[in-house]
Design a protein around this motif. Structure first.
Motif, short mmCIF file in Angstrom:
data_model
loop_
_atom_site.label_atom_id
_atom_site.label_comp_id
_atom_site.label_asym_id
_atom_site.label_seq_id
_atom_site.Cartn_x
_atom_site.Cartn_y
_atom_site.Cartn_z
N THR A 1 11.40 -1.42 9.60
CA THR A 1 11.11 -2.63 8.82
C THR A 1 9.65 -2.58 8.41
OG1 THR A 1 12.74 -3.92 10.04
CG2 THR A 1 11.08 -5.15 8.80
N ASN A 2 9.38 -2.68 7.12
CA ASN A 2 8.02 -2.57 6.64
C ASN A 2 7.18 -3.76 7.08
OD1 ASN A 2 5.97 -1.27 5.14
ND2 ASN A 2 6.25 -2.71 3.48
N SER A 3 5.89 -3.55 7.08
CA SER A 3 4.93 -4.61 7.42
C SER A 3 5.13 -5.83 6.52
CB SER A 3 3.51 -4.07 7.24
OG SER A 3 2.57 -5.11 7.18
N LEU A 4 4.75 -6.99 7.05
CA LEU A 4 4.83 -8.22 6.26
C LEU A 4 3.70 -8.33 5.25
CD1 LEU A 4 5.76 -10.81 9.06
CD2 LEU A 4 7.27 -9.57 7.51
N THR A 5 2.69 -7.45 5.36
CA THR A 5 1.52 -7.57 4.49
C THR A 5 1.11 -6.27 3.80
OG1 THR A 5 0.05 -7.18 6.36
CG2 THR A 5 0.57 -9.48 5.84
N VAL A 6 1.64 -5.13 4.24
CA VAL A 6 1.17 -3.84 3.73
C VAL A 6 2.30 -3.10 3.01
CG1 VAL A 6 0.20 -1.59 4.38
CG2 VAL A 6 -0.52 -3.67 5.58
N ILE B 1 1.46 2.26 9.70
CA ILE B 1 0.64 1.79 8.57
C ILE B 1 -0.58 2.72 8.48
CG2 ILE B 1 -0.80 -0.09 7.74
CD1 ILE B 1 1.12 -2.02 9.09
N PRO B 2 -0.90 3.24 7.30
CA PRO B 2 -2.02 4.17 7.17
C PRO B 2 -3.36 3.52 7.47
CG PRO B 2 -0.55 4.29 5.28
CD PRO B 2 -0.16 3.07 6.05
N ALA B 3 -4.37 4.36 7.62
CA ALA B 3 -5.72 3.87 7.90
C ALA B 3 -6.27 3.05 6.74
CB ALA B 3 -6.65 5.05 8.19
N THR B 4 -5.78 3.32 5.52
CA THR B 4 -6.19 2.54 4.35
C THR B 4 -4.97 1.79 3.82
OG1 THR B 4 -7.82 4.24 3.78
CG2 THR B 4 -7.29 2.63 2.07
N PRO B 5 -4.70 0.59 4.32
CA PRO B 5 -3.50 -0.15 3.91
C PRO B 5 -3.66 -0.76 2.52
CG PRO B 5 -4.79 -1.45 5.46
CD PRO B 5 -5.46 -0.11 5.37
N ILE B 6 -2.53 -0.90 1.83
CA ILE B 6 -2.50 -1.52 0.51
C ILE B 6 -1.64 -2.78 0.60
CG2 ILE B 6 -1.83 -1.24 -1.91
CD1 ILE B 6 -2.14 1.78 -1.52
N PRO B 7 -2.15 -3.93 0.19
CA PRO B 7 -1.34 -5.17 0.28
C PRO B 7 -0.05 -5.03 -0.51
CG PRO B 7 -3.63 -5.67 -0.19
CD PRO B 7 -3.49 -4.19 -0.34
N CYS B 8 1.04 -5.60 0.01
CA CYS B 8 2.32 -5.51 -0.68
C CYS B 8 2.52 -6.69 -1.62
CB CYS B 8 3.48 -5.42 0.31
SG CYS B 8 3.58 -6.77 1.48
N THR B 9 3.41 -6.47 -2.57
CA THR B 9 3.70 -7.48 -3.59
C THR B 9 4.61 -8.56 -3.00
OG1 THR B 9 3.56 -5.79 -5.28
CG2 THR B 9 4.68 -7.84 -5.88
N ILE B 10 4.30 -9.79 -3.28
CA ILE B 10 5.12 -10.91 -2.81
C ILE B 10 6.31 -11.08 -3.76
CG2 ILE B 10 5.21 -13.36 -2.27
CD1 ILE B 10 3.49 -11.72 -0.38
N LEU B 11 7.51 -10.91 -3.24
CA LEU B 11 8.73 -11.06 -4.03
C LEU B 11 9.35 -12.44 -3.79
CD1 LEU B 11 10.27 -7.54 -3.41
CD2 LEU B 11 8.89 -8.32 -5.35
N PRO B 12 10.28 -12.87 -4.65
CA PRO B 12 10.90 -14.20 -4.47
C PRO B 12 11.59 -14.36 -3.12
CG PRO B 12 11.40 -13.33 -6.64
CD PRO B 12 10.75 -12.22 -5.88
N LEU B 13 12.15 -13.26 -2.58
CA LEU B 13 12.90 -13.36 -1.35
C LEU B 13 12.60 -12.16 -0.47
CD1 LEU B 13 15.23 -14.59 0.41
CD2 LEU B 13 16.76 -13.09 -0.86
N HIS B 14 12.42 -12.44 0.82
CA HIS B 14 12.27 -11.38 1.81
C HIS B 14 13.23 -11.67 2.94
CE1 HIS B 14 8.76 -9.89 -0.27
NE2 HIS B 14 8.25 -11.10 -0.25
N LEU B 15 14.14 -10.75 3.17
CA LEU B 15 15.10 -10.90 4.27
C LEU B 15 14.67 -10.05 5.45
CD1 LEU B 15 18.74 -11.03 2.90
CD2 LEU B 15 17.13 -12.88 3.29
N GLY C 1 8.04 -6.78 4.61
CA GLY C 1 9.07 -7.09 5.58
C GLY C 1 10.44 -6.54 5.26
N ALA C 2 10.54 -5.63 4.28
CA ALA C 2 11.84 -5.12 3.88
C ALA C 2 12.29 -3.98 4.81
CB ALA C 2 11.79 -4.63 2.43
#
Length: 530
Positions: free
Chosen positions: A255-260, A335-349, A309-310
């Motif tokens: 499950t991917n990070s909630l922020t990266v 998560i890599p040493a240089t994280p990149i913020p993830c895109t906020i989508l309409p829905l995250h399950l 969070g996907a």
């Protein structure tokens, strides 16, 4: 001379969801194989004919003219006398410039493909594809089911192919670099069988597939080698029969990070290789409904743009180098040493799952959202074949943006059924669909079942065994929602139940895997810890 053990870490950093080219040989290996002569099986010389010279291209030079092989029809002589077609993929190979094609129609779900060199001590490459058109090296048809490199590879390739579809045609490609140790082209014998023809299987069935992905080991930052080898599941390469030039395939779910948005796919392999543990490595990334998202090789492991969070599943396939000893592999993600913020989508399950209530002949479907932004409702569908779906229900979304929401639905569906498919579709307030996933539920014999109670649980839960699971060597693993292994127990229960303590675990959602000889596959279950 005393041999040292080397640890090699593969850094798989995803930076683009674009399709990548199929992996080339990325590390040279020793081609002096002292056991090469032992790798050629005793094929019946009366059934084959050695072809020594390349005089014009072979009739099966191109994909469209692939020579048909009859399953269990005996050995067929072949030559690599041919040229590559425009754009033709050569699987895991890099230097090949000759190729010929064969095909067979599956008569069972498991087949063996054996290709044995007959023209001297030189190596050739091969690959098996599930495609109806020429593989062109793109993400999809260009990826082989399995592959064997010509870089220090064995003189006999023996594929054990599982999960085939009866009646479907599969294609075999044999490649060779012109002017190699055997001169203008390579000669070989080839056959397709339903039982092993004998010899060492070089291309074993996948340890796990996308549909049966195993829980991964996930870290919120780059871990140390000690952290990986202490906390992550190890897979015993030598104990499972993997050796020099063996091909391994494994799929891990995380499950991917909630922020990266970027993730590093990695593995630690222990061996005595002086340099480089693998000849080549290919990877494919799927969502948790097994829709392919991206793919690449060891030199192009980069993407950015994973959803917060996907759920994802990574399948990677590699060929071990020509070394004498391989011990273990530890796959993991971080998560890599240089994280990149993830895109906020309409829905995250957080998850979409379903499980059968065997005694009641029905199925419970559950899902939980991490965030619902402008989500209007969910539509739930059911199918008997995974293709044709009928709508079961429409459930109004609670619609809170920053809170987790749980949903469930009971389908009184399944008396006398084996497998059902469910599809969940979310609709935004403007009418567009922002989520569409399919899962399958399979009913099993009660004697094979391992059940869990209570759920939710507080300090402990009980594993209840069916008759066939009692007195069996059982492995129980508990993973948190991020896919990290947090508890593991090996035991043999002489009772019909076993109590498992979880008082030391924080409140949350956990996923339990139980492996027992009483079941043909790992039994998976979701548990809520209160």
């Amino acid at each position: 001379m005393k041999k040292s053990i080397f640890l090699l870490i593969f850094f798989f950093i995803i930076t683009s969801l674009q399709a990548q080219e199929v992996c080339d040989n990325v590390r040279p290996v020793n081609t002096n194989d002292p056991n090469a002569s032992d790798l050629i099986p005793n094929l019946d010389p009366e059934k084959s004919q050695k072809i020594m010279a390349c005089s014009g291209n072979a009739a099966n030079d191109n994909f469209a003219n692939a020579q048909s092989l009859t399953v269990n029809g005996g050995v067929v002589a072949g030559t690599t006398c041919g040229t590559l077609q425009s754009g033709e993929s050569i699987g895991c190979n890099s230097s090949a410039n000759l190729s010929v094609w064969y095909k067979f129609t599956a008569t069972s779900t498991t087949h063996f493909v054996q290709i044995a060199h007959t023209g001297g001590s030189c190596f050739f490459g091969s690959a098996v594809y599930s495609t109806s058109s020429l593989p062109t090296g793109t993400c999809g048809a260009g990826y082989p089911i399995s592959c064997q490199s010509s870089s220090g590879g064995p003189l006999t390739h023996l594929y054990q192919l599982t999960g085939l579809t009866v009646g479907v045609t599969y294609y075999i490609q044999v490649v060779y670099p012109s002017g190699g140790a055997c001169g203008a082209n390579a000669t070989f014998n080839i056959q397709v069988t339903t039982a092993s023809p004998g010899g060492t299987v070089t291309n074993k069935p996948p340890v796990s597939t996308c549909q049966g992905a195993q829980a991964s080991c996930y870290f919120p930052s780059p871990p140390t080698v000690s952290q990986v080898t202490t906390n992550c599941t190890s897979y015993p390469l030598s104990a499972w029969g993997y050796s020099a030039n063996s091909v391994m395939s494994i799929t891990q779910q995380f499950t991917n990070s909630l922020t990266v948005s970027n993730i590093s796919f990695q593995a630690i392999i222990t061996s005595n290789c002086a340099s480089g543990n693998v000849v080549w490595l290919n990877w494919q990334l799927f969502d948790c409904s097994c829709n392919r998202i991206a793919c690449g090789n060891i030199s192009s492991l980069t993407v950015a743009g994973l959803a917060c969070g996907a759920c994802y599943r990574l399948m990677y396939q590699f060929e071990l180098a020509n070394c004498s000893s391989f011990t273990t592999i530890y796959p993991y993600q971080n998560i890599p040493a240089t994280p990149i913020p993830c895109t906020i989508l309409p829905l995250h399950l957080l998850y979409f799952t379903a499980y059968p209530n065997q005694d009641e002949n029905n199925v419970t479907i559950e899902w939980e959202s991490l965030m619902e932004k402008n989500v209007r409702d969910y539509k739930l569908y059911r199918s008997d074949d995974g293709i044709n779906f009928n709508q079961l229900a429409t459930i109004k979304a609670i619609g809170k943006e920053n809170e987790q929401q749980k949903y469930n639905y009971k389908d009184e569906c399944c008396k006398g059924q084996n497998t059902r498919y469910y599809k969940l579709v979310s609709t935004d307030i403007d009418g567009t669909e922002s989520f569409n996933k399919i899962i399958a539920v399979t009913f099993k014999d009660n004697k094979e079942l391992v059940k869990f109670a209570p759920n939710p649980a507080e300090d402990n839960f009980v594993v209840v065994f069916g008759d066939e699971a009692k007195n069996q060597n059982t492995l129980l693993q508990i993973y948190n929602a991020m896919g990290t292994l947090v508890k593991e127990e090996n035991f043999v229960s002489d009772q019909l139940y076993k109590q498992v303590e979880i008082s030391d675990l924080p409140t949350g959602i956990y996923f339990i895997n139980v492996a027992t000889p009483a079941s043909s596959e790992v039994i998976k279950y979701k548990l809520v810890k209160q």
